[in-house]
Design a protein around this motif. Structure first.
Motif, PDB file in Angstrom:
ATOM      1  N   ASP A  43       0.836  -1.198   0.000  1.00 41.36           N
ATOM      2  CA  ASP A  43       0.000   0.000   0.000  1.00 41.36           C
ATOM      3  C   ASP A  43       0.870   1.247   0.000  1.00 41.36           C
ATOM      4  O   ASP A  43       1.866   1.323   0.724  1.00 41.36           O
ATOM      5  CB  ASP A  43      -0.905   0.026   1.235  1.00 41.36           C
ATOM      6  CG  ASP A  43      -1.908  -1.103   1.252  1.00 41.36           C
ATOM      7  OD1 ASP A  43      -2.397  -1.473   0.167  1.00 41.36           O
ATOM      8  OD2 ASP A  43      -2.192  -1.622   2.338  1.00 41.36           O
ATOM      9  N   PHE A  44       0.480   2.221  -0.824  1.00 38.84           N
ATOM     10  CA  PHE A  44       1.178   3.497  -0.874  1.00 38.84           C
ATOM     11  C   PHE A  44       0.412   4.512  -0.042  1.00 38.84           C
ATOM     12  O   PHE A  44      -0.815   4.541  -0.073  1.00 38.84           O
ATOM     13  CB  PHE A  44       1.306   3.995  -2.318  1.00 38.84           C
ATOM     14  CG  PHE A  44       2.070   3.042  -3.198  1.00 38.84           C
ATOM     15  CD1 PHE A  44       3.428   2.883  -3.061  1.00 38.84           C
ATOM     16  CD2 PHE A  44       1.415   2.301  -4.161  1.00 38.84           C
ATOM     17  CE1 PHE A  44       4.126   2.006  -3.871  1.00 38.84           C
ATOM     18  CE2 PHE A  44       2.095   1.418  -4.966  1.00 38.84           C
ATOM     19  CZ  PHE A  44       3.458   1.267  -4.825  1.00 38.84           C
ATOM     20  N   ASN A  45       1.130   5.343   0.697  1.00 39.01           N
ATOM     21  CA  ASN A  45       0.492   6.340   1.545  1.00 39.01           C
ATOM     22  C   ASN A  45       0.304   7.673   0.828  1.00 39.01           C
ATOM     23  O   ASN A  45       0.011   8.669   1.465  1.00 39.01           O
ATOM     24  CB  ASN A  45       1.317   6.551   2.819  1.00 39.01           C
ATOM     25  CG  ASN A  45       1.376   5.288   3.660  1.00 39.01           C
ATOM     26  OD1 ASN A  45       0.499   4.444   3.570  1.00 39.01           O
ATOM     27  ND2 ASN A  45       2.417   5.148   4.444  1.00 39.01           N
ATOM     28  N   GLU A  46       0.491   7.653  -0.471  1.00 38.29           N
ATOM     29  CA  GLU A  46       0.296   8.869  -1.263  1.00 38.29           C
ATOM     30  C   GLU A  46      -0.231   8.484  -2.640  1.00 38.29           C
ATOM     31  O   GLU A  46      -0.174   7.322  -3.040  1.00 38.29           O
ATOM     32  CB  GLU A  46       1.614   9.632  -1.398  1.00 38.29           C
ATOM     33  CG  GLU A  46       2.739   8.812  -1.999  1.00 38.29           C
ATOM     34  CD  GLU A  46       4.080   9.510  -1.889  1.00 38.29           C
ATOM     35  OE1 GLU A  46       4.487  10.129  -2.875  1.00 38.29           O
ATOM     36  OE2 GLU A  46       4.697   9.413  -0.818  1.00 38.29           O
ATOM     37  N   ASP A  47      -0.777   9.462  -3.326  1.00 35.98           N
ATOM     38  CA  ASP A  47      -1.333   9.201  -4.655  1.00 35.98           C
ATOM     39  C   ASP A  47      -0.219   8.944  -5.661  1.00 35.98           C
ATOM     40  O   ASP A  47       0.836   9.577  -5.621  1.00 35.98           O
ATOM     41  CB  ASP A  47      -2.161  10.411  -5.131  1.00 35.98           C
ATOM     42  CG  ASP A  47      -3.431  10.567  -4.321  1.00 35.98           C
ATOM     43  OD1 ASP A  47      -3.887   9.562  -3.745  1.00 35.98           O
ATOM     44  OD2 ASP A  47      -3.967  11.689  -4.271  1.00 35.98           O
ATOM     45  N   ARG A  70       0.722  -5.749 -10.575  1.00 37.00           N
ATOM     46  CA  ARG A  70      -0.494  -5.015 -10.944  1.00 37.00           C
ATOM     47  C   ARG A  70      -0.631  -3.826 -10.011  1.00 37.00           C
ATOM     48  O   ARG A  70      -0.594  -3.979  -8.803  1.00 37.00           O
ATOM     49  CB  ARG A  70      -1.744  -5.900 -10.810  1.00 37.00           C
ATOM     50  CG  ARG A  70      -1.691  -7.207 -11.559  1.00 37.00           C
ATOM     51  CD  ARG A  70      -1.992  -6.970 -13.019  1.00 37.00           C
ATOM     52  NE  ARG A  70      -1.762  -8.157 -13.818  1.00 37.00           N
ATOM     53  CZ  ARG A  70      -2.713  -8.891 -14.343  1.00 37.00           C
ATOM     54  NH1 ARG A  70      -3.965  -8.570 -14.151  1.00 37.00           N
ATOM     55  NH2 ARG A  70      -2.407  -9.942 -15.080  1.00 37.00           N
ATOM     56  N   ILE A  71      -0.821  -2.654 -10.600  1.00 33.71           N
ATOM     57  CA  ILE A  71      -0.961  -1.445  -9.793  1.00 33.71           C
ATOM     58  C   ILE A  71      -2.376  -0.904  -9.932  1.00 33.71           C
ATOM     59  O   ILE A  71      -2.914  -0.811 -11.029  1.00 33.71           O
ATOM     60  CB  ILE A  71       0.058  -0.371 -10.209  1.00 33.71           C
ATOM     61  CG1 ILE A  71       1.463  -0.837  -9.861  1.00 33.71           C
ATOM     62  CG2 ILE A  71      -0.238   0.949  -9.530  1.00 33.71           C
ATOM     63  CD1 ILE A  71       2.537   0.191 -10.044  1.00 33.71           C
ATOM     64  N   ASN A  72      -2.958  -0.545  -8.804  1.00 34.21           N
ATOM     65  CA  ASN A  72      -4.252   0.112  -8.773  1.00 34.21           C
ATOM     66  C   ASN A  72      -4.000   1.553  -8.359  1.00 34.21           C
ATOM     67  O   ASN A  72      -3.760   1.841  -7.188  1.00 34.21           O
ATOM     68  CB  ASN A  72      -5.183  -0.596  -7.781  1.00 34.21           C
ATOM     69  CG  ASN A  72      -6.571  -0.022  -7.785  1.00 34.21           C
ATOM     70  OD1 ASN A  72      -6.775   1.169  -7.984  1.00 34.21           O
ATOM     71  ND2 ASN A  72      -7.547  -0.884  -7.546  1.00 34.21           N
ATOM     72  N   ASP A  76      -4.259   3.162  -4.794  1.00 34.44           N
ATOM     73  CA  ASP A  76      -2.849   3.335  -4.422  1.00 34.44           C
ATOM     74  C   ASP A  76      -2.233   2.102  -3.775  1.00 34.44           C
ATOM     75  O   ASP A  76      -1.754   2.133  -2.645  1.00 34.44           O
ATOM     76  CB  ASP A  76      -2.666   4.550  -3.512  1.00 34.44           C
ATOM     77  CG  ASP A  76      -3.078   5.837  -4.198  1.00 34.44           C
ATOM     78  OD1 ASP A  76      -2.751   5.992  -5.378  1.00 34.44           O
ATOM     79  OD2 ASP A  76      -3.742   6.670  -3.548  1.00 34.44           O
ATOM     80  N   PHE A  77      -2.235   0.991  -4.510  1.00 33.59           N
ATOM     81  CA  PHE A  77      -1.517  -0.190  -4.056  1.00 33.59           C
ATOM     82  C   PHE A  77      -1.029  -0.976  -5.259  1.00 33.59           C
ATOM     83  O   PHE A  77      -1.470  -0.778  -6.381  1.00 33.59           O
ATOM     84  CB  PHE A  77      -2.358  -1.074  -3.124  1.00 33.59           C
ATOM     85  CG  PHE A  77      -3.558  -1.712  -3.764  1.00 33.59           C
ATOM     86  CD1 PHE A  77      -3.446  -2.879  -4.503  1.00 33.59           C
ATOM     87  CD2 PHE A  77      -4.815  -1.153  -3.605  1.00 33.59           C
ATOM     88  CE1 PHE A  77      -4.565  -3.471  -5.074  1.00 33.59           C
ATOM     89  CE2 PHE A  77      -5.934  -1.734  -4.178  1.00 33.59           C
ATOM     90  CZ  PHE A  77      -5.809  -2.893  -4.917  1.00 33.59           C
ATOM     91  N   GLY A 101      11.346   6.876  -3.391  1.00 30.56           N
ATOM     92  CA  GLY A 101      11.062   7.960  -2.463  1.00 30.56           C
ATOM     93  C   GLY A 101       9.609   7.980  -2.007  1.00 30.56           C
ATOM     94  O   GLY A 101       9.051   9.044  -1.763  1.00 30.56           O
ATOM     95  N   LEU A 102       9.022   6.819  -1.883  1.00 28.83           N
ATOM     96  CA  LEU A 102       7.619   6.724  -1.468  1.00 28.83           C
ATOM     97  C   LEU A 102       7.534   6.164  -0.058  1.00 28.83           C
ATOM     98  O   LEU A 102       8.460   5.528   0.431  1.00 28.83           O
ATOM     99  CB  LEU A 102       6.846   5.806  -2.411  1.00 28.83           C
ATOM    100  CG  LEU A 102       6.732   6.246  -3.865  1.00 28.83           C
ATOM    101  CD1 LEU A 102       6.126   5.132  -4.703  1.00 28.83           C
ATOM    102  CD2 LEU A 102       5.879   7.490  -3.961  1.00 28.83           C
ATOM    103  N   GLN A 103       6.425   6.411   0.589  1.00 26.88           N
ATOM    104  CA  GLN A 103       6.123   5.795   1.861  1.00 26.88           C
ATOM    105  C   GLN A 103       5.144   4.663   1.582  1.00 26.88           C
ATOM    106  O   GLN A 103       3.974   4.893   1.311  1.00 26.88           O
ATOM    107  CB  GLN A 103       5.503   6.802   2.828  1.00 26.88           C
ATOM    108  CG  GLN A 103       6.496   7.797   3.382  1.00 26.88           C
ATOM    109  CD  GLN A 103       7.544   7.090   4.213  1.00 26.88           C
ATOM    110  OE1 GLN A 103       8.639   6.841   3.740  1.00 26.88           O
ATOM    111  NE2 GLN A 103       7.212   6.762   5.443  1.00 26.88           N
TER     112      GLN A 103
END
Length: 140
Positions: A43-47, A70-72, A76-77, A101-103
């Motif tokens: 899971d990404f904590n940003e768009d 596969r990216i949604n 954002d995951f 550089g993502l959270q």
């Protein structure tokens, strides 16, 4: 005539039950030494925009032992299918965090989600009960 229909239907039911038993035996028997596929959700904590998500997907697919990504972007995951003998899901999360550089964080299902098992099958159905019986027989 009716006796033949009943006998035929009985034979078909017995064949279906035998097929289910063989399938469960094959699934629960020892595994070969080949790849051990695992699926993880990060899971990404940003768009994510479409360009960055496509770059992440392409980079992951270039890694040996990675079968699919596969990216949604709406939720954002990313879902990764990989050989767990070659990759650790926590290392994949670290790679996303440092490389882009993502959270990001590894999705961990709750106990309720784990207990729900397969949502596609009714646990009161005959198929589920037979499957559970054969699974217990072959795993014990």
């Amino acid at each position: 005539m009716i006796k033949k229909i009943i006998i035929g239907a009985g034979v078909v039911v017995l064949l279906l039950i035998a097929t289910l038993a063989v399938h469960i035996y094959m699934v629960t028997s020892s595994r070969p030494d080949g790849p051990n596929w695992a699926m993880s959700q990060i899971d990404f904590n940003e768009d994510l925009d479409s360009l960055k998500s496509e770059k992440i997907k392409t980079d992951f697919l270039d890694i040996e032992g990675m079968r699919d990504a596969r990216i949604n972007t709406k939720s954002d995951f990313i879902i990764l299918l990989y050989d767990r003998k070659q990759h650790n899901p926590h290392d994949l999360v670290k790679q996303v965090n440092t490389g882009y550089g993502l959270q990001a964080s590894l999705f961990q299902p709750s106990q309720d989600q784990l207990a729900a098992s397969c949502p596609a099958i009714n646990k009161n159905s005959l198929t589920y009960k037979l499957g559970s019986y054969f699974e217990q027989v072959f795993t014990n």
